[in-house]
Design an enzyme around this catalytic site. Structure first.
Site, PDB file in Angstrom:
ATOM      1  N   HIS A  61      11.117 -41.555  21.968  1.00  0.00           N
ATOM      2  CA  HIS A  61      10.300 -40.342  21.935  1.00  0.00           C
ATOM      3  C   HIS A  61      10.253 -39.610  23.276  1.00  0.00           C
ATOM      4  O   HIS A  61       9.201 -39.101  23.683  1.00  0.00           O
ATOM      5  CB  HIS A  61       8.890 -40.661  21.451  1.00  0.00           C
ATOM      6  CG  HIS A  61       8.794 -41.025  19.999  1.00  0.00           C
ATOM      7  ND1 HIS A  61       9.760 -40.677  19.081  1.00  0.00           N
ATOM      8  CD2 HIS A  61       7.828 -41.710  19.307  1.00  0.00           C
ATOM      9  CE1 HIS A  61       9.400 -41.122  17.881  1.00  0.00           C
ATOM     10  NE2 HIS A  61       8.254 -41.768  17.991  1.00  0.00           N
ATOM     11  N   HIS A 105       4.545 -35.695  15.007  1.00  0.00           N
ATOM     12  CA  HIS A 105       4.173 -37.065  14.652  1.00  0.00           C
ATOM     13  C   HIS A 105       2.760 -37.103  14.054  1.00  0.00           C
ATOM     14  O   HIS A 105       1.904 -37.865  14.519  1.00  0.00           O
ATOM     15  CB  HIS A 105       4.256 -37.959  15.887  1.00  0.00           C
ATOM     16  CG  HIS A 105       4.660 -39.373  15.596  1.00  0.00           C
ATOM     17  ND1 HIS A 105       3.983 -40.168  14.700  1.00  0.00           N
ATOM     18  CD2 HIS A 105       5.667 -40.143  16.089  1.00  0.00           C
ATOM     19  CE1 HIS A 105       4.548 -41.363  14.659  1.00  0.00           C
ATOM     20  NE2 HIS A 105       5.579 -41.372  15.491  1.00  0.00           N
ATOM     21  N   GLU A 164       8.565 -37.581   9.794  1.00  0.00           N
ATOM     22  CA  GLU A 164       9.007 -36.948  11.037  1.00  0.00           C
ATOM     23  C   GLU A 164      10.350 -36.260  10.795  1.00  0.00           C
ATOM     24  O   GLU A 164      11.404 -36.892  10.820  1.00  0.00           O
ATOM     25  CB  GLU A 164       9.111 -37.997  12.133  1.00  0.00           C
ATOM     26  CG  GLU A 164       7.825 -38.764  12.378  1.00  0.00           C
ATOM     27  CD  GLU A 164       8.049 -40.082  13.093  1.00  0.00           C
ATOM     28  OE1 GLU A 164       8.736 -40.081  14.147  1.00  0.00           O
ATOM     29  OE2 GLU A 164       7.576 -41.116  12.590  1.00  0.00           O
TER      30      GLU A 164
END
Length: 345
Positions: free
Chosen positions: A111, A182, A310
Site C-alpha cells: 500500500h 480501502h 478495492e
C-alpha cells in the site's frame, strides 16, 4: 446536493485537518477528511427508513491517529497510493532502471510503503460545491518511487445515491501508480460478522498469490471453487471461516469500461451496495486482520466484521509484463473512476 467544510482542532505536518460533509435530498451523508482522503461516514436510509452508517471508522478524527490504532493499522476508509496491494521485494524496473522501495511488510511493499497517501494531508482545491476535490503532490523519491506525482481525487454525491470517486494523476518522469480506496463496509443494521451478506462479482478468474499474498502472475478460474461469485451467494456459504477472502478478482470487462465490480445485499437492512469501476480488477477482503478498539459509538471491530472491494489495476503488475501496465509516463494522464451506489433491494 450540498457540501460543508468543517475545521477540526488538528494540525499535522503544519497543515490543518478539515472534514467535508456531502449531503443529498435522500438523506445520504458522507464525511471525508483531507487526511488520507478518508471516508469516515457514509450514512444512508435503509429499507426500514432508518439512517444507517455503512462504513467502519471513528466518531472523532483523533481515532485515526491514535497510537493503538496505528499499531494494528487497517487503513480504515483511506485512499491507497502510490501503489495498492503488494509489490514483490519492493523492487521494479522501468526502462532498464531499477528502483528499490520501502519494504514495510516483510521483504515486500504494501500500500505504498511506511507512510502512503493514506497518511498524508491533502489540499482542498477551491470551488467547493456539490463535490470535493483533494490534491496531493508526491515528491520524487517518496518511499522510493520515482517522479513527482500530482494526484487529484474528486468525490461527488449524486441525487441517485451514487458516491463517485474520480482519480487523475500526472508525473514528470516514468513511475508506477496503482490507486484504490480501502473502505470497510457492513450493511447489517447492527453490524457484526458479514458472512450473511449476499455477494456477487462478475469475475471468471482470480489471481494466484504466494505465501506472502503477493500476486504471482497466474490467473485461476473461479469455476468449481469457493471463489466463484459469478452468481449471488452468501459470503460465508463456502469460505474458510478462519481465513475468509483476501484475493484479487479479474473482472469480466473491457479495459477502461465502466462496469459492475460487485453487488452486495443484506437482509436486515434491505440495502444493496453496487460498486462500478473502470479498473480491471477488484481485491475482495473480508477483514481477517481487523482489530480496532473504540470505533464508532465505542464499538470494537474484529475479524470478518466488514468487507472491502478495492478496485485497482492488477497488484504487482509492475513486475508482471503480461498484466495491464501500471507505468505512467510524462505527458500521460492517469484516470480511473469508481462509483458506490446505494439502493434498496
Amino acid at each position: 446536493m450540498k457540501a460543508k467544510l468543517i475545521k477540526t482542532e488538528h494540525v499535522i505536518d503544519g497543515k490543518e485537518i478539515f472534514a467535508v460533509e456531502l449531503t443529498n435530498n435522500q438523506g445520504t451523508y458522507v464525511k471525508i477528511y483531507n487526511y488520507g482522503a478518508i471516508i469516515s461516514n457514509f450514512v444512508v436510509k435503509n429499507a426500514l427508513g432508518d439512517s444507517q452508517d455503512i462504513v467502519l471508522g471513528f466518531d472523532d478524527f483523533s481515532g485515526y491517529i491514535n497510537d493503538d490504532y496505528l499499531a494494528a493499522y487497517p487503513y480504515l476508509g483511506a485512499v491507497i497510493g502510490r501503489y495498492a496491494n503488494r509489490i514483490k521485494n519492493g523492487k521494479f524496473n522501468i526502462s532498464g532502471k531499477a528502483y528499490q522501495l520501502s519494504q514495510n511488510i516483510g521483504s515486500d511493499t504494501l500500500h505504498g510503503g511506511y507512510i502512503g497517501f493514506d497518511r498524508k494531508v491533502w489540499d482542498i482545491l477551491p470551488a467547493l460545491g456539490p463535490s470535493l476535490t483533494l490534491q496531493y503532490v508526491s515528491p520524487a523519491g517518496e518511499e522510493g518511487f520515482p517522479g513527482n506525482l500530482t494526484i487529484q481525487l474528486t468525490f461527488k454525491l449524486t441525487a441517485e445515491n451514487e458516491l463517485i470517486l474520480d482519480y487523475k494523476a500526472e508525473t514528470n518522469e516514468p513511475t508506477a501508480i496503482n490507486l484504490t480506496h480501502h473502505g470497510y463496509f457492513n450493511l447489517a443494521t447492527n453490524g457484526g460478522n458479514i458472512s450473511n451478506h449476499t455477494h456477487r462479482m462478475p469475475a471468471s478468474y482470480y489471481l494466484q498469490q504466494d505465501d506472502n499474498y503477493v500476486v504471482t502472475g497466474v490467473k485461476i478460474p473461479v469455476e468449481g471453487s469457493q471463489y466463484d461469485f459469478l452468481g449471488p451467494k452468501l459470503i460465508g456459504s463456502n469460505w474458510d471461516d478462519q481465513e475468509g477472502y483476501d484475493q484479487t478478482f479479474v473482472l469480466d470487462k473491457e479495459p477502461g469500461e465502466l462496469t459492475l465490480a460487485s453487488e452486495t445485499t443484506e437482509e436486515s437492512s434491505g440495502l444493496k451496495l453496487s460498486i462500478y469501476t473502470t479498473e480491471p480488477v477488484a481485491h475482495f477482503y473480508t477483514a481477517k486482520y481487523l482489530a480496532v478498539n473504540n470505533g464508532k459509538k465505542g464499538k470494537n471491530y474484529g475479524p470478518f466484521e466488514a468487507f472491502c472491494v478495492e478496485t485497482q489495476h492488477h497488484p504487482n503488475a509492475v513486475n508482471v509484463p503480461e498484466f495491464p501496465t501500471t507505468v505512467l509516463l510524462p505527458g500521460e494522464i492517469y484516470k480511473q473512476t469508481t462509483i458506490y451506489k446505494i439502493e434498496h433491494q
